[in-house]
Design a protein around this motif. Sequence first.
Motif, short mmCIF file in Angstrom:
data_model
loop_
_atom_site.label_atom_id
_atom_site.label_comp_id
_atom_site.label_asym_id
_atom_site.label_seq_id
_atom_site.Cartn_x
_atom_site.Cartn_y
_atom_site.Cartn_z
N CYS A 54 8.20 4.50 -10.91
CA CYS A 54 8.46 5.90 -11.26
C CYS A 54 8.83 6.74 -10.04
CB CYS A 54 7.24 6.51 -11.94
SG CYS A 54 6.94 5.83 -13.59
N ARG A 55 8.65 6.16 -8.87
CA ARG A 55 8.99 6.89 -7.64
C ARG A 55 10.49 6.99 -7.48
NH1 ARG A 55 7.42 3.90 -2.51
NH2 ARG A 55 9.60 4.06 -1.90
N LYS A 56 11.00 8.17 -7.27
CA LYS A 56 12.44 8.34 -7.06
C LYS A 56 12.88 7.60 -5.81
CE LYS A 56 13.28 12.75 -9.43
NZ LYS A 56 11.99 12.91 -10.10
N ASN A 57 14.09 7.01 -5.88
CA ASN A 57 14.70 6.31 -4.74
C ASN A 57 13.91 5.08 -4.28
OD1 ASN A 57 16.75 8.30 -4.58
ND2 ASN A 57 15.38 9.64 -3.43
N LEU A 58 13.14 4.46 -5.18
CA LEU A 58 12.49 3.19 -4.84
C LEU A 58 13.57 2.14 -4.65
CD1 LEU A 58 9.85 1.50 -4.57
CD2 LEU A 58 10.08 1.00 -7.02
N THR A 59 13.51 1.40 -3.55
CA THR A 59 14.57 0.44 -3.25
C THR A 59 14.00 -0.95 -2.99
OG1 THR A 59 14.48 0.83 -0.85
CG2 THR A 59 15.93 2.28 -2.17
N LEU A 60 14.89 -1.91 -2.94
CA LEU A 60 14.52 -3.28 -2.57
C LEU A 60 13.85 -3.31 -1.21
CD1 LEU A 60 14.72 -6.42 -2.52
CD2 LEU A 60 17.09 -6.15 -1.80
N SER A 61 14.36 -2.51 -0.26
CA SER A 61 13.79 -2.49 1.09
C SER A 61 12.34 -2.03 1.08
CB SER A 61 14.62 -1.57 2.00
OG SER A 61 15.93 -2.07 2.15
N ASP A 62 12.02 -1.06 0.20
CA ASP A 62 10.64 -0.58 0.09
C ASP A 62 9.71 -1.70 -0.35
OD1 ASP A 62 11.43 2.03 0.74
OD2 ASP A 62 11.89 2.49 -1.35
N VAL A 63 10.15 -2.46 -1.35
CA VAL A 63 9.34 -3.55 -1.89
C VAL A 63 9.21 -4.66 -0.85
CG1 VAL A 63 9.06 -5.20 -3.78
CG2 VAL A 63 10.17 -2.99 -4.21
N ALA A 64 10.32 -4.99 -0.19
CA ALA A 64 10.30 -6.05 0.82
C ALA A 64 9.36 -5.71 1.97
CB ALA A 64 11.72 -6.28 1.35
N GLY A 104 6.15 -7.84 3.32
CA GLY A 104 6.41 -8.41 4.63
C GLY A 104 7.52 -9.43 4.69
N LEU A 105 8.55 -9.24 3.83
CA LEU A 105 9.69 -10.15 3.82
C LEU A 105 10.97 -9.37 4.08
CD1 LEU A 105 8.88 -12.25 0.61
CD2 LEU A 105 8.29 -12.81 2.97
N SER A 106 12.04 -10.10 4.42
CA SER A 106 13.34 -9.45 4.52
C SER A 106 13.87 -9.17 3.12
CB SER A 106 14.34 -10.35 5.26
OG SER A 106 14.70 -11.46 4.46
N ASP A 107 14.79 -8.24 3.00
CA ASP A 107 15.38 -7.91 1.70
C ASP A 107 15.97 -9.16 1.04
OD1 ASP A 107 14.77 -5.42 2.65
OD2 ASP A 107 16.77 -4.55 2.35
N LYS A 108 16.76 -9.89 1.81
CA LYS A 108 17.46 -11.05 1.26
C LYS A 108 16.49 -12.13 0.81
CE LYS A 108 21.39 -12.25 3.06
NZ LYS A 108 22.30 -12.14 1.89
N TYR A 109 15.47 -12.40 1.64
CA TYR A 109 14.54 -13.47 1.30
C TYR A 109 13.69 -13.10 0.08
CZ TYR A 109 11.42 -17.41 1.89
OH TYR A 109 10.71 -18.57 1.68
N LEU A 110 13.27 -11.84 0.00
CA LEU A 110 12.51 -11.40 -1.17
C LEU A 110 13.35 -11.56 -2.43
CD1 LEU A 110 10.14 -10.07 -2.63
CD2 LEU A 110 11.18 -7.85 -2.12
N ASN A 111 14.61 -11.16 -2.35
CA ASN A 111 15.49 -11.28 -3.52
C ASN A 111 15.63 -12.74 -3.96
OD1 ASN A 111 16.47 -9.22 -5.08
ND2 ASN A 111 18.38 -8.99 -3.98
N HIS A 156 17.06 -5.12 -10.44
CA HIS A 156 17.09 -5.20 -11.89
C HIS A 156 15.68 -5.11 -12.49
CE1 HIS A 156 21.33 -7.14 -12.01
NE2 HIS A 156 21.38 -5.83 -12.08
N LEU A 157 14.69 -5.66 -11.76
CA LEU A 157 13.31 -5.54 -12.22
C LEU A 157 12.87 -4.08 -12.23
CD1 LEU A 157 11.24 -8.46 -10.66
CD2 LEU A 157 11.76 -8.07 -13.05
N ILE A 158 13.24 -3.35 -11.16
CA ILE A 158 12.89 -1.92 -11.09
C ILE A 158 13.50 -1.19 -12.29
CG2 ILE A 158 13.22 0.22 -9.79
CD1 ILE A 158 13.22 -1.52 -7.22
N ILE A 159 14.76 -1.46 -12.58
CA ILE A 159 15.44 -0.82 -13.71
C ILE A 159 14.77 -1.20 -15.02
CG2 ILE A 159 17.60 -0.76 -15.02
CD1 ILE A 159 19.06 -1.12 -12.31
#
Length: 268
Positions: free
Chosen positions: A178-188, A192-199, A212-215
């Motif tokens: 629900c947080r505005k502007n939540l991004t992959l980088s925030d989750v990564a 403690g992972l890189s964006d690419k590796y988490l994905n 897509h999970l966030i959406i």
Amino acid sequence: MFKLLIAEDVRTVREALVHSVPWEKIGISLLGTAANGEEALALLDREVPDLLLTDIGMPRMNGLELIEAVKLRNPDISCIILSGLNEFEHARQAIKLQVLDYILKPIDPDDIERVMSKAVAEMRKQRAERHEVAVAEQTIKAALPNLSQTLSPENWSGGLKKKKLVEQAIQYIKESYCRKNLTLSDVAEVVGLSDKYLNLLVKEATGTTTNHLIIRFRMEEAARLLKDPANKIYEICDKIGYADQDHFRETFKKLYGLTPTEYRNRSL
């Protein structure tokens, strides 16, 4: 330099392929040639190429059978079909086998050079991406030594620690979507992972990307809230982290096939 194996049953065509294309100029070294699929597999046992250029219509083992066997042995080998059989069925089978490109006879050296140069560029990109993932793995191993075994390439499909990392990421998304502007980088960053590796891990576990999970979580919550007529649509939009109602409406319709208003009317 990328190593190339050529499989072509017609000797004159095979020799033309060897001598008419400036392989080294485009970053390719010629590993060898074969007159049929069985010969190509025998060469493969001695040295693994990066790229296979194969005719379709060959005796003993045709090009599509060869590609299937090659992919079973090493899915990282890129394959390009060379054939005079301009038929849809062959093209469709080639797509299923994830063939990189398709060249029709009679051979045109300039056309082959163009296609192979494109293939080299694509393989360089893939190699750079694999290197980036490998660097990310090493970083993770240094930070979390107990993950070194489960995050190794040979255990890519399994590992309790990887599963826990994905679960941690998904739990954070559930708590924060629900947080505005939540991004992959925030989750990564949280796990403690890189964006690419988490994905990579998330897609391996769920079949979809982190974004897509966030959406999906946002739209599922919107669908729940829409069932209560007391919730205004603009309020729902704000609650799930969307600042733009038009964007929210378009995204919701893509997932449910209905606009938020249509969905609400059907739910009442």
